[in-house]
Design an enzyme around this catalytic site. Structure first.
Site, short mmCIF file in Angstrom:
data_model
loop_
_atom_site.label_atom_id
_atom_site.label_comp_id
_atom_site.label_asym_id
_atom_site.label_seq_id
_atom_site.Cartn_x
_atom_site.Cartn_y
_atom_site.Cartn_z
N CYS A 162 0.84 -1.19 0.00
CA CYS A 162 0.00 0.00 0.00
C CYS A 162 0.88 1.25 0.00
O CYS A 162 1.96 1.26 0.60
CB CYS A 162 -0.92 0.02 1.22
N SER A 180 21.96 -13.35 -19.11
CA SER A 180 22.74 -13.81 -20.27
C SER A 180 22.87 -12.75 -21.35
O SER A 180 23.86 -12.71 -22.08
CB SER A 180 22.10 -15.08 -20.86
N PHE A 203 9.79 -15.16 -16.19
CA PHE A 203 8.82 -15.44 -17.25
C PHE A 203 8.82 -16.92 -17.64
O PHE A 203 7.92 -17.38 -18.35
CB PHE A 203 9.16 -14.59 -18.48
N GLU A 204 9.81 -17.69 -17.18
CA GLU A 204 9.90 -19.11 -17.54
C GLU A 204 9.13 -20.03 -16.60
O GLU A 204 9.14 -21.25 -16.78
CB GLU A 204 11.37 -19.55 -17.55
#
Length: 706
Positions: free
Chosen positions: A114, A284, A489-490
């Site tokens: 918050c 990477s 995201f994987e």
């Protein structure tokens, strides 16, 4: 604007079917119910509205149900003619909310996420009903608290858990700067209701995940044996640091390492960087760029701590930049594989690309975590551009913009592919204005038109992120739903959806390792600026090797704010999800259930990192620790550095070899394999696909050998 950040709460709360390969069209958002006469009268009269009745004061079982009460409240807010009227409504409700005693306004009762400070107190009474009290130092936030307390105080735990946040979405427009408050308070209420149900049924909540707590003085407390193993190397051996630094300086050696590196190595490197600047730890994408900068600064050698495709990329990019004489060395005499890279080199992936080559025009978007040879062979079959977890969404959206009838084929990470598809499905339910904020050339019509033309490979997973499945997600929901949630995201779809939901209320991030690190730093900066006592808890939804970089960044921020006259007690806790079978093993029998592309690779591994006391790593989904990355040891790094220059050719197995091989069309693997990377670099610089890549997509890329 960050594409993930711009996906709004209203679109995320709608249920979305999990995509499989080709995406179906979606229906639009649900119709909005009309407002109540009570709210309309209040809006026109400008008189203070009557106080909301408590749930247990309402007459009739149907009227007393908290979800119905909240829906009616949402209708009233929706019916008010302006945001200013809704804000006035909140302020009137705040005035009637009792203040919490000072003893309850404690850090352990704080609701995280918050803008203002919000406190929530809960208990289950003798009748099995939930009793809630809340408060805030912001009157608008107090108004949100008043809404929830009035409806949920006195409700059964099951009724609290049945509340759908989508019912309360209209409240968010009342005060946009405080819009996440009601949702985060509701999550806190539901967490406590879930605990009450478990206690009533005699279910023990189970041991918490291991975690590290970084204090304001930089000291680290480890909770759980796995965390203790991670913490061991945060204060590295000074003699090892001195030995490494002196060798690097004497022989002009640069070091690039991945975030997922072994904590012992990262601890040494982080400390050594203070004395030798040519050390860089990153994801990477940045490793090769950093190597070029080190070569420009005069380094004669680059040591790469990562998997083999990373050292290949460094070698190729250095050659492309004109630094052919700079030596590049990997850190193992054995092959350092990667389940994703190996999936992309399989015959199944070649079949996926051949299918793409028959669908003209097509663009292949390949994750950068693949070998140079794979990139080269793919590019000859289908025009190819590399991507990272942080730019993949923008890359795909731009491709559909520049070539309207294009087909996009993503691989090899199946989880990321499914998550991208899920994200676009969510976008298809958004308004044109919301979509335009993500990409200026898209709207609902264009998003719906691209859905059936996006395909992704379905047999390639990262063995680390594969761990974030059902068991881990359920425990996060039960014990950590009110913490900040980070996810690469994987990760599998369950974890992705959980993090996306947290993102809508300012409590989550989905993206790359750098995105995760930046998210933690940004929230710590906010806490330091507020300078009030806080305990920030983050669930680390990626490889645990990131902890070294996280601790270093947190300590750096604490040092930066150390001159404050009155320093608040601020702590940062990093939680490591560990599943129940997270034990050390030297056998990986049973890996067949992981999928062919992963299991075949893992059958060659004989050592799996872990902690013998019961919290560690297993191939079957224990902790988030990559066994391939752990093949880069401190001993190997020192060995390579001490033996340079390699006059006797004793380090030949450690060299990142140049690709002298030819592609099926007779071209240089190194040259063709670098082209998809250069296409990505152009996109990053201009936010557009290069003319050369567009021409390759539209007119073909040289054809496929028969």
């Amino acid at each position: 604007m960050d594409a993930l950040a711009a996906v709004t709460a209203s679109s995320l709360f709608a249920p979305v079917a999990k995509p499989r390969g080709v995406l179906p069209f979606l229906h639009g958002p649900r119709a909005r119910p009309r407002g109540s006469l009570l709210a309309i009268r209040c809006a026109h009269s400008r008189a203070p509205p009557p106080p909301l009745p408590r749930a247990d004061d309402l007459e009739g079982a149907a009227a007393a149900h908290p979800r119905l009460r909240l829906r009616r409240l949402a209708e009233e807010f929706r019916a008010l003619p302006s945001d200013a009227d809704r804000a006035r409504r909140l302020l009137s409700l705040a005035a009637a909310l009792p203040r919490l005693p000072e003893s309850d306004r404690a850090p352990n009762n704080r609701v995280m996420g918050c803008v203002a400070r919000v406190w929530l107190v809960a208990r289950c009474d003798g009748a099995g009903r939930m009793r809630f009290a809340a408060d805030s130092d912001s009157e608008l936030s107090r108004g949100y608290c008043a809404c929830l307390v009035s409806a949920l105080d006195g409700a059964r735990p099951e009724d609290v858990l049945a509340v759908d946040p989508a019912d309360l979405a209209p409240l968010g427009s009342a005060a946009r700067s405080r819009a996440s408050t009601w949702h985060n308070v509701l999550v806190g209420m539901q967490k406590r209701a879930r605990a009450a149900v478990a206690a009533r049924e005699g279910r023990h909540p189970g041991e918490p995940f291991p975690s590290l707590v970084i204090g304001r003085d930089g000291a680290v407390r480890a909770q759980g044996s796995y965390a203790e193993a991670q913490a061991m190397f945060l204060s590295p051996d000074e003699s090892k640091i001195l030995e490494l630094v002196s060798t690097l300086m004497e022989k002009k050696i640069g070091v690039v390492a991945h975030f997922y590196m072994d904590p012992e190595v990262q601890g040494i490197l982080t400390a050594a960087k203070k004395q030798w600047p040519h050390i860089h730890i990153s994801d990477s994408l940045v490793m090769a760029d950093s190597a070029v900068k080190m070569a420009e600064a005069g380094c004669d050698y680059i040591t790469v701590l990562g998997v083999d495709f990373m050292s290949e990329n460094v070698r190729a990019i250095l050659d492309q930049a004109g630094f052919n004489k700079v030596g590049v060395y990997r850190m193992s005499s054995e092959q350092i594989g990667c389940s994703l890279a190996d999936a992309a080199s399989s015959s199944e992936y070649t079949h996926f690309l051949r299918e793409a080559s028959r669908s003209h025009p097509s663009l292949h978007v390949i994750y950068i975590n693949t070998s140079l040879e794979t990139k080269a062979q793919a590019h000859e079959l289908v025009p190819t551009i590399t991507c990272t977890s942080s730019n993949v969404v923008a890359t795909i959206l731009q491709a559909f913009t520049q070539i309207p009838d294009i087909n996009v084929w993503y691989g090899p990470d199946s989880y990321m592919g499914a998550n991208i598809a899920d994200l676009f499905q969510r976008m298809a339910t958004m308004s044109d204005e919301e979509i335009t904020a993500i990409h200026p050339d898209h709207n609902r019509k264009s998003i719906n038109s691209l859905l059936p033309r996006l395909r992704y490979y379905q047999d390639g997973n990262c063995i680390v992120h594969d761990m974030f499945g059902h068991e881990v997600v359920e425990k996060i929901k039960e014990q950590y739903c009110d913490a900040f949630l980070t996810a690469h995201f994987e990760v599998p779809g369950e974890m992705f959806s959980l993090a996306m939901e947290a993102k809508t209320r300012g409590m989550g991030v989905v993206g790359s390792t750098q995105n995760i690190l930046d998210f933690i730093k940004d929230h710590l900066k906010g806490a330091l600026d507020r300078n009030v006592d806080e305990h920030l808890r983050f669930v680390l939804g990626t490889e645990s090797g990131m902890i070294t970089s996280i601790v270093a960044a947190v300590r750096e921020l604490f040092d930066l704010y150390s001159s404050s006259l009155e320093r608040a007690n601020i702590e940062v806790e990093i939680v490591f999800p560990v599943s129940s079978d997270a034990v050390s093993k030297t056998s990986i029998n049973g890996s067949h259930h992981l999928g062919s592309s992963i299991a075949s690779d893992l059958d060659n591994l004989t050592i799996v990192p872990g902690v013998n006391s019961g919290e560690g790593c297993s191939i079957h989904g224990g902790c988030a620790s990559c066994p391939y990355m752990k093949m880069n040891s401190l001993g190997s790094l020192l060995k390579v550095c001490h033996q340079l220059p390699d006059e006797d050719n004793r380090l030949s197995v450690y060299q990142a070899s140049r690709f002298n091989a030819k592609t099926p069309l007779g071209k240089s693997v190194a040259e063709v394999g670098c082209e998809p990377i250069l296409h990505m670099r152009h996109f990053q610089a201009t936010k557009r696909l290069s003319d050369k890549l567009v021409h390759q997509v539209v007119h073909g890329n040289g054809g496929e050998p028969l």
